[in-house]
Design a protein around this motif. Sequence first.
Motif, PDB file in Angstrom:
ATOM      1  N   VAL A  30      -8.034  10.076  15.037  1.00 18.20           N
ATOM      2  CA  VAL A  30      -6.730  10.177  14.367  1.00 18.20           C
ATOM      3  C   VAL A  30      -6.860  11.027  13.107  1.00 18.20           C
ATOM      4  N   GLN A  31      -7.918  10.797  12.362  1.00 18.06           N
ATOM      5  CA  GLN A  31      -8.146  11.559  11.135  1.00 18.06           C
ATOM      6  C   GLN A  31      -8.440  13.033  11.443  1.00 18.06           C
ATOM      7  N   ALA A  32      -9.191  13.285  12.513  1.00 16.60           N
ATOM      8  CA  ALA A  32      -9.513  14.663  12.896  1.00 16.60           C
ATOM      9  C   ALA A  32      -8.252  15.412  13.313  1.00 16.60           C
ATOM     10  N   TYR A  33      -7.398  14.751  14.091  1.00 17.75           N
ATOM     11  CA  TYR A  33      -6.149  15.388  14.519  1.00 17.75           C
ATOM     12  C   TYR A  33      -5.220  15.626  13.326  1.00 17.75           C
ATOM     13  N   ALA A  34      -5.262  14.705  12.355  1.00 24.89           N
ATOM     14  CA  ALA A  34      -4.456  14.900  11.142  1.00 24.89           C
ATOM     15  C   ALA A  34      -4.925  16.149  10.393  1.00 24.89           C
ATOM     16  N   GLU A  35      -6.241  16.387  10.392  1.00 23.33           N
ATOM     17  CA  GLU A  35      -6.798  17.583   9.761  1.00 23.33           C
ATOM     18  C   GLU A  35      -6.289  18.848  10.457  1.00 23.33           C
ATOM     19  N   LEU A  36      -6.255  18.811  11.791  1.00 23.08           N
ATOM     20  CA  LEU A  36      -5.764  19.970  12.554  1.00 23.08           C
ATOM     21  C   LEU A  36      -4.271  20.195  12.307  1.00 23.08           C
ATOM     22  N   ARG A  37      -3.518  19.104  12.182  1.00 20.03           N
ATOM     23  CA  ARG A  37      -2.082  19.238  11.886  1.00 20.03           C
ATOM     24  C   ARG A  37      -1.869  19.829  10.505  1.00 20.03           C
ATOM     25  N   ALA A  38      -2.717  19.405   9.537  1.00 21.70           N
ATOM     26  CA  ALA A  38      -2.596  19.924   8.176  1.00 21.70           C
ATOM     27  C   ALA A  38      -2.830  21.432   8.130  1.00 21.70           C
ATOM     28  N   LYS A  39      -3.690  21.923   9.031  1.00 28.78           N
ATOM     29  CA  LYS A  39      -3.929  23.363   9.110  1.00 28.78           C
ATOM     30  C   LYS A  39      -2.808  24.101   9.838  1.00 28.78           C
ATOM     31  N   GLY A  40      -1.935  23.317  10.480  1.00 24.85           N
ATOM     32  CA  GLY A  40      -0.814  23.931  11.187  1.00 24.85           C
ATOM     33  C   GLY A  40      -1.152  24.482  12.553  1.00 24.85           C
ATOM     34  N   ILE A  41      -2.303  24.095  13.123  1.00 21.99           N
ATOM     35  CA  ILE A  41      -2.688  24.673  14.410  1.00 21.99           C
ATOM     36  C   ILE A  41      -2.411  23.736  15.587  1.00 21.99           C
ATOM     37  N   VAL A  42      -1.994  22.503  15.286  1.00 21.01           N
ATOM     38  CA  VAL A  42      -1.534  21.612  16.354  1.00 21.01           C
ATOM     39  C   VAL A  42      -0.259  20.927  15.892  1.00 21.01           C
ATOM     40  N   ILE A  66     -16.369  10.845  23.309  1.00 19.27           N
ATOM     41  CA  ILE A  66     -17.419  11.267  22.375  1.00 19.27           C
ATOM     42  C   ILE A  66     -18.041  10.099  21.614  1.00 19.27           C
ATOM     43  N   GLY A  67     -17.597   8.866  21.920  1.00 16.48           N
ATOM     44  CA  GLY A  67     -18.259   7.695  21.371  1.00 16.48           C
ATOM     45  C   GLY A  67     -17.989   7.416  19.911  1.00 16.48           C
ATOM     46  N   VAL A  68     -16.728   7.542  19.479  1.00 20.54           N
ATOM     47  CA  VAL A  68     -16.365   7.224  18.093  1.00 20.54           C
ATOM     48  C   VAL A  68     -15.163   6.290  18.104  1.00 20.54           C
ATOM     49  N   ASN A  69     -14.826   5.769  16.932  1.00 18.23           N
ATOM     50  CA  ASN A  69     -13.630   4.951  16.814  1.00 18.23           C
ATOM     51  C   ASN A  69     -12.376   5.818  16.919  1.00 18.23           C
ATOM     52  N   ARG A  70     -11.312   5.232  17.443  1.00 19.85           N
ATOM     53  CA  ARG A  70     -10.064   5.976  17.576  1.00 19.85           C
ATOM     54  C   ARG A  70      -9.566   6.454  16.217  1.00 19.85           C
ATOM     55  N   SER A  71      -9.776   5.665  15.166  1.00 24.22           N
ATOM     56  CA  SER A  71      -9.313   6.045  13.830  1.00 24.22           C
ATOM     57  C   SER A  71      -9.958   7.350  13.360  1.00 24.22           C
ATOM     58  N   THR A  72     -11.193   7.605  13.819  1.00 25.39           N
ATOM     59  CA  THR A  72     -11.886   8.847  13.447  1.00 25.39           C
ATOM     60  C   THR A  72     -11.197  10.046  14.083  1.00 25.39           C
ATOM     61  N   PRO A  87     -20.477  14.228  18.142  1.00 25.29           N
ATOM     62  CA  PRO A  87     -20.747  14.518  16.725  1.00 25.29           C
ATOM     63  C   PRO A  87     -22.146  14.055  16.326  1.00 25.29           C
ATOM     64  N   ASP A  88     -22.695  14.742  15.335  1.00 28.36           N
ATOM     65  CA  ASP A  88     -24.043  14.451  14.842  1.00 28.36           C
ATOM     66  C   ASP A  88     -23.951  13.393  13.745  1.00 28.36           C
ATOM     67  N   ARG A  89     -24.385  12.191  14.054  1.00 25.93           N
ATOM     68  CA  ARG A  89     -24.270  11.088  13.097  1.00 25.93           C
ATOM     69  C   ARG A  89     -25.294  11.183  11.973  1.00 25.93           C
ATOM     70  N   THR A  90     -26.270  12.082  12.117  1.00 20.25           N
ATOM     71  CA  THR A  90     -27.252  12.261  11.037  1.00 20.25           C
ATOM     72  C   THR A  90     -26.796  13.316  10.035  1.00 20.25           C
ATOM     73  N   SER A  91     -25.748  14.027  10.344  1.00 24.02           N
ATOM     74  CA  SER A  91     -25.260  15.090   9.461  1.00 24.02           C
ATOM     75  C   SER A  91     -24.527  14.498   8.255  1.00 24.02           C
ATOM     76  N   LYS A  92     -24.574  15.234   7.146  1.00 20.64           N
ATOM     77  CA  LYS A  92     -23.831  14.807   5.954  1.00 20.64           C
ATOM     78  C   LYS A  92     -22.343  15.086   6.093  1.00 20.64           C
ATOM     79  N   LYS A  93     -21.980  15.938   7.046  1.00 23.17           N
ATOM     80  CA  LYS A  93     -20.575  16.272   7.252  1.00 23.17           C
ATOM     81  C   LYS A  93     -19.882  15.090   7.930  1.00 23.17           C
ATOM     82  N   PRO A  94     -18.718  14.658   7.441  1.00 21.74           N
ATOM     83  CA  PRO A  94     -18.017  13.515   8.033  1.00 21.74           C
ATOM     84  C   PRO A  94     -17.726  13.730   9.520  1.00 21.74           C
ATOM     85  N   LEU A  95     -17.718  12.624  10.259  1.00 21.29           N
ATOM     86  CA  LEU A  95     -17.494  12.720  11.709  1.00 21.29           C
ATOM     87  C   LEU A  95     -16.154  13.361  12.028  1.00 21.29           C
ATOM     88  N   TYR A  96     -15.098  12.965  11.303  1.00 17.43           N
ATOM     89  CA  TYR A  96     -13.772  13.500  11.611  1.00 17.43           C
ATOM     90  C   TYR A  96     -13.745  15.008  11.426  1.00 17.43           C
TER      91      TYR A  96
END
Length: 477
Positions: free
Chosen positions: A53-65, A45-51, A4-13
């Motif tokens: 977890v949040q990304a996978y929660a986003e995918l679950r919310a979309k119903g694709i995982v 990818i060099g991030v915290n596990r909590s990040t 992930p791009d840490r300079t981007s304004k978009k959240p890492l998750y």
Amino acid sequence: MWKPDRTSKKPLYQQISEQMERRMLYGEFPPGSFLPSERRLADLIGVNRSTVVQAYAELRAKGIVESTTGSGTMVSKQAWGPADGLSPNWRNYVEGGTFAPNLPLIRRIREVLRVKAPVIDFASGELSPDLFPNAAVKQLLKQAPFEATLGYDDPQGYLPLRQSLVPFLEQRLNIRTTESSILITSGSQQSLYLITQCLLAPGDAVAIEDPSYAYSLPMFQSAGLRLFPLPVQEDGIQPEDIISLFRQHRIRMLFLNPNFQNPTGSILHPSRRAQLLRIAAELGIPLVEDDPFSLTSFYGELPQSLKSIDTHGSVLYVGSLSKIAASGFRIGWLIAPQSVVGRLADARQQMDFGLSVIPQWLANEFISSSLFDEHIGLLRQSLAAKQREMMACLRRELGDEVQFVPAHGGLNLWCKLHSAVDDFKLLEECIKRGVVFMPGTVFGSRPGHVRLSFARPGLNEIGHGIAQFARALRSLL
């Protein structure tokens, strides 16, 4: 590897979520397949596990995982639109087949080396970049015009290289051969693979040293071979052990690394060499001599190769440039009877139509020039200095807690720990501290042994690496 791009304004998750969804759309993770675990993806990818977890929660919310406790996160089979058929069960395919995967400890080490930085690498049996002959290669590329054909080459290998190997091997190792008895391979491992696949059959019994690098190679398991150990002592194996193994199991082939043996660094005693060849000849057993390290001898005189005193044609000799020049050359050689060379060359042609002529041409220029001898001289000095530094650091940091015998060549120091510890736990503790090593059990030894390679780390890294290894060890005692 994507990160992930840490300079981007978009959240890492959110970046992670979008990247994983993109990979699903591309078919890298088809419906029904499992995503990497949260912890593993975080490491990759060099991030915290909590990040993650949040990304996978986003995918679950979309119903694709879908996530199931104890099973992991799976790509939904329903979320990607109506399907007229079933997606292949790729897990069954991946876990099937006849080609066995690498050992879990080796896969873990390679994963860390690929994605975690910086790591002091005591695990890899590879030279450090500063020991590669880069200057020599640049000089050769400038002064020697490339005139070889770029078409498919002889499946046995580039003829000028085979012709140059004849005097190269005779002058340095006293091995007499002809170009028609040499097969060029992409390193020693391909030679061993061709031998196990083409000269042996599933169920055949073979003898290997114990401990041995051969234990770490799944190719023996993939070929369906039965492995029987020949214990390695300070002076190598006991040739008499071959007789009892042959009587019990009808051994079909011997695999040995008699000079600076991997992992122990031992040298087969001269008196045992003649006895070994006599026994092999009497029993009619071929012997594969894997000899990657002889030219690294730290103290001048080289140990005798088995092939140089073989009068019965029993020895298949395997060598390469990987440990004495650079692994990236991908150049090895196999010396064998012409009937064997023809069989293996035919098989290799079915695999890849032969090696690229460019590295073969470059290897030929290198070993035929005075630059090779200059390189070998510097290599021996550097490896000897690195081993001295490693031994001094081990004595300082661990004292009587570790035991080892200095090697007279090669890339490795074989160590016995006076306190037995769990290999997985010690490796993970070292990884936390930025160090990796090769546990002895990878080579078939009992727990409490480690192989520390001094070739890959820089001389100035060894002290810090050994200090971290010592702290990891003591944390488990």
